[in-house]
Enzyme design. Structure first.
Site, short mmCIF file in Angstrom:
data_model
loop_
_atom_site.label_atom_id
_atom_site.label_comp_id
_atom_site.label_asym_id
_atom_site.label_seq_id
_atom_site.Cartn_x
_atom_site.Cartn_y
_atom_site.Cartn_z
N GLN A 75 -6.56 8.81 14.68
CA GLN A 75 -7.68 7.91 14.98
C GLN A 75 -8.69 8.60 15.89
O GLN A 75 -9.91 8.40 15.75
CB GLN A 75 -7.16 6.63 15.65
N HIS A 114 1.52 3.20 12.81
CA HIS A 114 1.02 2.56 11.60
C HIS A 114 -0.42 2.92 11.30
O HIS A 114 -1.27 2.97 12.19
CB HIS A 114 1.08 1.02 11.78
N GLU A 115 -0.72 3.13 10.03
CA GLU A 115 -2.10 3.32 9.54
C GLU A 115 -2.83 4.45 10.25
O GLU A 115 -4.01 4.36 10.55
CB GLU A 115 -2.90 2.02 9.68
N GLY A 116 -2.13 5.53 10.50
CA GLY A 116 -2.73 6.68 11.16
C GLY A 116 -2.39 6.69 12.64
O GLY A 116 -2.69 5.75 13.36
N MET A 149 0.87 -1.16 0.00
CA MET A 149 0.00 0.00 0.00
C MET A 149 0.92 1.22 0.00
O MET A 149 1.62 1.48 0.98
CB MET A 149 -0.89 -0.03 1.25
#
Length: 601
Positions: free
Chosen positions: A450, A443-445, A166
């Site tokens: 969040q 990771h991932e935000g 990604m």
């Protein structure tokens, strides 16, 4: 003295408890999508995954942590063990476990796959990372790609011939995807010429498969600024041409030197330095971010599972150490000639172990219910059922990503503490798990992102329908606990906290609607924390109810159920009261850090 050599990674009894006593995962088999499955097929998949994780994958963790990938001659060379491990991971069926049967998959419920994959993450999160990323990238092509992309790219990824990534983040943009600069210029052959740079691309290059496909966000020439101008492209490191693979002008600019997750490379990529990097549009132009959110949401659940798994494997290390390490005597024992006792007999060690257990098993229960909602959202019998589950999944996703990462880091620190001085040495594993865990909150935000997502979008979704559905689930669990004869004050405390959160959310939502957006979001990080505590308290009350039901049935394993009740008591008595404090903080709008000027630091 040596560290314990045996580690279950996760408790099989707890995983089965979450699947079949807390949740009714067998009920998913009543849905047409899972009609060919049963508890027996679930068990076969779980057992094969458990065995591989413990017998094959776990022994490779330390080796890969000690010898991270290297960048040499323009290529990334990962640990040689991956040449053997990846085909074995593919053979387990991991890449196609949740893929529809018509596409060659096993079509397992995500609930079963999630808990099975947690063993692999606990065993060697870096090795599993290649699988998780490839599966997510292939799923994007499955959902939005052309028939040609499915045949040429997705099928090879499913067979384990190629891996996937990604590719979102850019050096100048970080998490601000609205500022992505990578360009896509239409070409006469129907492809696009891609130019730009990406960074922090996990698994972005390796030397154990023929190719890597980067699912890349880029802006087509002339597209508007901001996220609305982003499109999604499949950009292979080597492109198929006349039956063979040729260089696609994708260059590795360097490897990031990380403190954890050392087995999987994180790299910087340059596209189109020679003007000949070709990408294939995936889905609709201008819909790249909405398409990518599918993989991003799946990845957030995966990060949450990594958080739980990393906390779990360290917890089991600490538990075994505490059971086997003799040191000291009870405070009231004055006879120094008496043998030393295992440190688990010291109350403070049991406190640390119980907190780890509460975090690990509470987090796993949260991931299990989120995965269950994902199955119902995709395959529920009615549109209403699917829509409600989708709202719950969207609400739970930022929680399921953040709680295991943040509290998992605390659990990992406690595992180091239980080991004492040995925990601070590289001869024992907990220090490595502590390093690994920290990345999960990034990771991932990040956790801050969040929190903004949870408060700014998810609890307000569909006019508050998601929050109302969550409150209904909490009420149903309180009623289940009452029927199971769980102490009534536990359910009452959860109901009170739920009401406090509902009232706070209405107040903050009203502020946002009145144009006071900064006021609404000022304490979004604290809102995330209080909602996480609430959600995990909900899951612990559900586990307490299931434990009381098990005791009432006379089921075997009284110690297991009593342990569940003690952990539930601990969490509800020590953590749930913090919701009121955090609600008050959010309500006051305390502004110290928003008032703080950069020059004052």
């Amino acid at each position: 003295m040596t560290a314990p050599s045996s580690n279950p990674l996760l408790s099989d009894r707890d995983v089965d408890f979450q699947l079949y006593e807390v949740l009714d995962t067998e009920s998913l088999c009543q849905l047409p999508a899972f009609a060919d499955h049963s508890r027996e097929t679930f068990t076969l998949f779980l057992d094969s995954t458990r065995r591989f994780a413990r017998d094959v994958l776990f022994p490779t963790y330390r080796l890969m942590d000690l010898e991270p990938p290297v960048f040499r001659d323009g290529r990334v060379h990962v640990h040689p063990l991956m040449r053997k491990l990846y085909p074995q991971l593919v053979e387990l069926g991991l890449l196609t476990a949740i893929v529809p049967a018509e596409a060659g998959g096993q079509q397992l419920p995500i609930t079963v796959y999630s808990l099975a994959s947690a063993y692999l993450m606990a065993a060697n999160l870096s090795a599993y990372g290649f699988v998780g990323l490839t599966s997510g990238a292939a799923h994007l092509i499955e959902a939005f790609g052309s028939p040609w992309l499915k045949e040429e790219f997705m099928s090879r990824m499913h067979r384990g011939e190629w891996t996937g990534t990604m590719a979102l983040t850019e050096p100048q943009a970080g998490s601000s995807l609205a500022d992505v600069r990578t360009r896509a210029t239409p070409a006469e052959d129907g492809t696009y010429r891609i130019t730009g740079s990406k960074i922090f691309i996990s698994g972005g290059d390796q030397d154990f498969t023929d190719n890597v496909v980067h699912l890349t966000l880029a802006r087509i020439d002339g597209a508007p600024a901001g996220t609305r101008g982003l499109s999604l492209f499949a950009v292979p490191a080597r492109r198929p041409e006349n039956g063979r693979l040729v260089d696609n002008d994708v260059r590795v600019a360097g490897v990031i030197h990380k403190i954890g997750w050392k087995g999987i490379p994180s790299i910087a990529l340059n596209y189109g330095e020679g003007g000949d990097c070709r990408g294939w549009l995936v889905g609709e132009a201008g819909k790249g971010l909405s398409h990518m959110f599918q993989m991003m949401n799946e990845a957030r659940i995966m990060v949450g599972l990594n958080g739980v798994s990393t906390a779990s494997v360290a917890y089991h290390e600490a538990l075994a150490y505490a059971q086997n390490r003799p040191q000291g005597r009870p405070a009231w024992e004055k006879d120094a000639a008496r043998p030393q006792r295992p440190i688990i007999e010291h109350a403070d060690v049991r406190r640390m172990l119980l907190r780890q257990k509460a975090i690990v098993e509470g987090g796993l229960s949260l991931l299990a219910i989120a995965s269950f909602q994902a199955d119902v959202a995709a395959h529920g019998k009615t549109q209403e059922e699917r829509q409600r589950a989708g709202l719950l999944l969207d609400l739970l996703t930022p929680l399921a990503k953040t709680f295991p990462a943040e509290k998992g880091f605390e659990a990992n620190a406690l595992a180091v503490q239980v080991h004492g001085g040995y925990g601070y040495s590289s001869e024992y594993l907990p220090e490595a798990y502590l390093r690994d865990q920290k990345l999960n909150s990034i990771h991932e935000g990040t956790t801050g992102i969040q929190g903004l997502d949870l408060l700014g979008r998810k609890v307000m979704a569909a006019g508050g329908a998601a929050l109302q559905a969550f409150a209904e689930e909490v009420s149903a669990t309180v009623e289940r606990a009452r029927r199971a004869d769980v102490p009534s004050e536990w359910g009452e405390a959860l109901s009170k906290a739920m009401q406090e959160v509902l009232e706070l959310t209405m107040e903050l939502g009203a502020a946002g609607m009145a144009g006071e957006v900064e006021r609404m979001l000022r304490h979004s990080a604290h809102y995330m924390e209080l909602f996480s505590i609430l959600a995990v308290s909900w899951r612990w009350l559900a586990q307490a109810a299931a434990a009381r039901e098990g005791l009432a049935r006379g089921s075997e394993g009284r110690d297991f159920y009593e342990g569940k009740l003690s952990a539930a008591q601990y969490w509800i008595h020590t953590e749930l009261p913090r919701v009121s404090t955090l609600v008050a903080l959010c309500r006051t709008g305390e502004d110290s850090y928003t008032r703080m000027r950069p020059e004052w630091f």
